[in-house]
Design a protein around this motif. Structure first.
Motif, PDB file in Angstrom:
ATOM      1  N   SER A 134      13.508  31.134 -15.039  1.00 55.21           N
ATOM      2  CA  SER A 134      13.154  29.986 -14.213  1.00 55.21           C
ATOM      3  C   SER A 134      13.388  30.354 -12.750  1.00 55.21           C
ATOM      4  N   ASP A 135      12.487  29.937 -11.872  1.00 55.85           N
ATOM      5  CA  ASP A 135      12.666  30.203 -10.447  1.00 55.85           C
ATOM      6  C   ASP A 135      13.857  29.444  -9.886  1.00 55.85           C
ATOM      7  N   THR A 136      14.273  28.375 -10.557  1.00 55.18           N
ATOM      8  CA  THR A 136      15.365  27.545 -10.032  1.00 55.18           C
ATOM      9  C   THR A 136      16.730  27.932 -10.585  1.00 55.18           C
ATOM     10  N   ILE A 137      16.802  28.346 -11.856  1.00 51.10           N
ATOM     11  CA  ILE A 137      18.120  28.637 -12.438  1.00 51.10           C
ATOM     12  C   ILE A 137      18.247  30.082 -12.919  1.00 51.10           C
ATOM     13  N   GLY A 138      17.230  30.916 -12.720  1.00 47.06           N
ATOM     14  CA  GLY A 138      17.370  32.334 -13.023  1.00 47.06           C
ATOM     15  C   GLY A 138      16.948  32.731 -14.423  1.00 47.06           C
ATOM     16  N   SER A 139      17.454  33.880 -14.861  1.00 44.77           N
ATOM     17  CA  SER A 139      17.060  34.472 -16.146  1.00 44.77           C
ATOM     18  C   SER A 139      17.527  33.618 -17.308  1.00 44.77           C
ATOM     19  N   ASN A 140      16.727  33.634 -18.374  1.00 41.16           N
ATOM     20  CA  ASN A 140      17.016  32.791 -19.538  1.00 41.16           C
ATOM     21  C   ASN A 140      17.214  33.618 -20.806  1.00 41.16           C
ATOM     22  N   ILE A 141      16.271  34.511 -21.119  1.00 43.71           N
ATOM     23  CA  ILE A 141      16.387  35.407 -22.272  1.00 43.71           C
ATOM     24  C   ILE A 141      16.377  36.839 -21.742  1.00 43.71           C
ATOM     25  N   ILE A 142      17.421  37.593 -22.069  1.00 41.30           N
ATOM     26  CA  ILE A 142      17.566  38.977 -21.618  1.00 41.30           C
ATOM     27  C   ILE A 142      17.799  39.843 -22.848  1.00 41.30           C
ATOM     28  N   HIS A 196       8.306  27.199 -21.762  1.00 48.08           N
ATOM     29  CA  HIS A 196       9.077  26.638 -22.872  1.00 48.08           C
ATOM     30  C   HIS A 196      10.368  26.030 -22.330  1.00 48.08           C
ATOM     31  N   ASP A 197      10.814  24.957 -22.959  1.00 51.60           N
ATOM     32  CA  ASP A 197      12.028  24.263 -22.537  1.00 51.60           C
ATOM     33  C   ASP A 197      13.262  24.898 -23.174  1.00 51.60           C
ATOM     34  N   THR A 198      14.368  24.896 -22.425  1.00 48.40           N
ATOM     35  CA  THR A 198      15.643  25.379 -22.946  1.00 48.40           C
ATOM     36  C   THR A 198      16.766  24.483 -22.427  1.00 48.40           C
ATOM     37  N   PRO A 199      17.642  24.003 -23.297  1.00 44.55           N
ATOM     38  CA  PRO A 199      18.818  23.257 -22.823  1.00 44.55           C
ATOM     39  C   PRO A 199      19.813  24.199 -22.143  1.00 44.55           C
ATOM     40  N   HIS A 200      20.394  23.735 -21.044  1.00 42.71           N
ATOM     41  CA  HIS A 200      21.447  24.478 -20.350  1.00 42.71           C
ATOM     42  C   HIS A 200      22.592  23.526 -20.036  1.00 42.71           C
ATOM     43  N   SER A 201      23.802  24.064 -20.094  1.00 44.28           N
ATOM     44  CA  SER A 201      24.992  23.308 -19.738  1.00 44.28           C
ATOM     45  C   SER A 201      26.049  24.309 -19.287  1.00 44.28           C
ATOM     46  N   GLY A 222      20.898  29.962 -22.143  1.00 42.55           N
ATOM     47  CA  GLY A 222      20.916  28.555 -22.499  1.00 42.55           C
ATOM     48  C   GLY A 222      21.321  28.348 -23.944  1.00 42.55           C
ATOM     49  N   HIS A 223      21.085  27.135 -24.420  1.00 41.59           N
ATOM     50  CA  HIS A 223      21.516  26.745 -25.766  1.00 41.59           C
ATOM     51  C   HIS A 223      20.313  26.299 -26.598  1.00 41.59           C
ATOM     52  N   PHE A 224      19.545  27.252 -27.099  1.00 39.80           N
ATOM     53  CA  PHE A 224      18.433  26.897 -27.983  1.00 39.80           C
ATOM     54  C   PHE A 224      18.921  26.138 -29.210  1.00 39.80           C
ATOM     55  N   TYR A 281      15.476  22.723 -18.974  1.00 35.52           N
ATOM     56  CA  TYR A 281      14.795  23.436 -17.894  1.00 35.52           C
ATOM     57  C   TYR A 281      13.594  24.210 -18.431  1.00 35.52           C
ATOM     58  N   PRO A 282      12.414  24.043 -17.808  1.00 38.48           N
ATOM     59  CA  PRO A 282      11.249  24.828 -18.220  1.00 38.48           C
ATOM     60  C   PRO A 282      11.405  26.278 -17.802  1.00 38.48           C
ATOM     61  N   GLN A 283      11.057  27.198 -18.712  1.00 35.30           N
ATOM     62  CA  GLN A 283      11.165  28.635 -18.481  1.00 35.30           C
ATOM     63  C   GLN A 283       9.777  29.254 -18.638  1.00 35.30           C
ATOM     64  N   ARG A 284       9.498  30.244 -17.828  1.00 36.99           N
ATOM     65  CA  ARG A 284       8.211  30.937 -17.901  1.00 36.99           C
ATOM     66  C   ARG A 284       8.397  32.304 -18.538  1.00 36.99           C
ATOM     67  N   LEU A 285       7.514  32.647 -19.487  1.00 40.21           N
ATOM     68  CA  LEU A 285       7.575  33.959 -20.120  1.00 40.21           C
ATOM     69  C   LEU A 285       7.252  35.060 -19.116  1.00 40.21           C
ATOM     70  N   CYS A 286       8.003  36.152 -19.175  1.00 41.05           N
ATOM     71  CA  CYS A 286       7.696  37.329 -18.360  1.00 41.05           C
ATOM     72  C   CYS A 286       6.722  38.251 -19.087  1.00 41.05           C
ATOM     73  N   ASP A 287       6.670  38.150 -20.412  1.00 43.02           N
ATOM     74  CA  ASP A 287       5.761  38.975 -21.212  1.00 43.02           C
ATOM     75  C   ASP A 287       5.361  38.162 -22.436  1.00 43.02           C
ATOM     76  N   GLU A 288       4.165  37.628 -22.441  1.00 44.59           N
ATOM     77  CA  GLU A 288       3.744  36.746 -23.536  1.00 44.59           C
ATOM     78  C   GLU A 288       3.527  37.483 -24.846  1.00 44.59           C
ATOM     79  N   TYR A 289       3.533  38.827 -24.823  1.00 44.27           N
ATOM     80  CA  TYR A 289       3.302  39.588 -26.045  1.00 44.27           C
ATOM     81  C   TYR A 289       4.576  40.214 -26.599  1.00 44.27           C
TER      82      TYR A 289
END
Length: 326
Positions: free
Chosen positions: A214-222, A187-192, A234-236, A168-176
């Motif tokens: 991701s707008d479709t599957i929610g938060s990725n890195i917290i 950036h892509d991240t595997p999810h299962s 996800g599973h980097f 799933y493609p993920q969008r950065l909330c803060d590029e810095y």
């Protein structure tokens, strides 16, 4: 600088075949440095496979890292030989007086259960509480992340109508942000996974920030504002063939399973998948280890003196993490 792992750990030969060098303990002892000390709580059933995946990422750091492996006493592993576990793993009562720069808590295939119904839940919560005073920064993966968010911040999970399965493609909330420094904006991240955290409950916890989503599957890195706790939904660490192996396993068992999203070329499971997340996985773990290296006190046992209590104020979970660092 290579990782320091036992010479006869099965992952060592695999990593060396990939031109990743693992240093022997005798050679590491001659280097006049304090290496980073990491402990991995491996809750996955195929422990050797998970060890190799995580060590592959840790090894890309220029720092020397010493690894300990931890397993729970309250659950019997049926997919890894007892000889391997006895040789390379320890129980919590054997390590609880030690201090670590970093810890990794893996996922586990128990998401269909309520947290309290997992047979090792009480032991796991004791370990997670211990990590706050004996580990500088803990990285939680998939179910391990959901479990920690529930235990520390009372964020519930919910069962999904369809499995999140694929790349799933993920969008950065803060590029810095420091942890995702060098990431592309997408950036892509595997999810299962069959479950997801309650995003509204997440937004109410002011100490947490979302770094990618991701707008479709929610938060990725917290993360917490001090990076003492990191949660990866996800599973980097997944290898190129991991999702394919999960897919074909379920097909053979006759379980309902969809073709992994954006994984096989042309959605054809007979075609070889393309690895699209490796560089970001390497960056994430390298950035994390670099941060831990710079921030952990040299006298590692003083970690417990700098812990930050849960519930301190920060920005909203959907805010930018750099707002924490004025």
């Amino acid at each position: 600088m290579p990782i320091n792992i036992p010479n006869d750990l099965p992952a060592k030969d695999i990593l060396e075949s990939e031109k990743i060098f693992a240093i022997a303990a005798s050679d590491a002892s001659r280097q006049d440095i304090r290496p980073l000390r990491l402990i991995i709580l491996n809750l996955m059933p195929k422990k050797i496979e998970t060890e190799t995946q995580i060590l592959r990422l840790i090894s890309k750091s220029p720092l020397q890292v010493v690894i300990d492996f931890l397993m729970v006493r309250s659950h019997e592993s049926k997919n890894t030989s007892s000889d391997h576990l006895l040789k390379f793993y320890e129980f919590f009562d054997q390590v609880k007086d030690r201090y670590y720069d970093g810890m990794i808590i893996t996922g586990a295939p128990v998401e269909h259960l309520a947290y309290e119904d997992v047979d090792y839940w009480q032991e796991l919560t004791e370990i997670m509480d211990w990590s706050r005073s004996h580990v500088y920064s803990t990285l939680h993966i998939c179910w391990g992340a959901q479990a920690a968010l529930y235990h520390h911040y009372h964020i519930p999970k919910r069962l999904l109508p369809e499995k999140v399965f694929g790349i799933y493609p993920q969008r950065l909330c803060d590029e810095y942000d420091f942890l995702t420094n060098g990431f592309d904006e997408i950036h892509d991240t595997p999810h299962s996974r069959h479950t997801a955290i309650d995003e509204e409950a997440l937004r109410q916890v002011r100490q947490l920030a979302v770094l990618s989503r991701s707008d479709t599957i929610g938060s990725n890195i917290i993360v917490t504002k001090d990076y003492r706790q990191i949660f990866l939904m996800g599973h980097f660490e997944y290898g190129k063939e991991t999702l394919a192996q999960e897919y074909w396993r379920d097909v053979r068992l006759g379980k309902p399973i969809q073709i992994p999203y954006r994984y096989f070329p042309d959605d054809d499971p007979n075609k070889e998948p393309i690895l699209t997340w490796r560089s970001h996985a390497n960056l994430l773990y390298r950035n994390w280890l670099n941060y831990v290296y710079q921030m952990t006190p040299y006298a590692i046992e003083t970690i417990e003196l700098i812990q930050e209590p849960i519930g301190t104020s920060g920005k909203d979970a959907h805010g930018y993490a750099h707002a924490f660092r004025k």
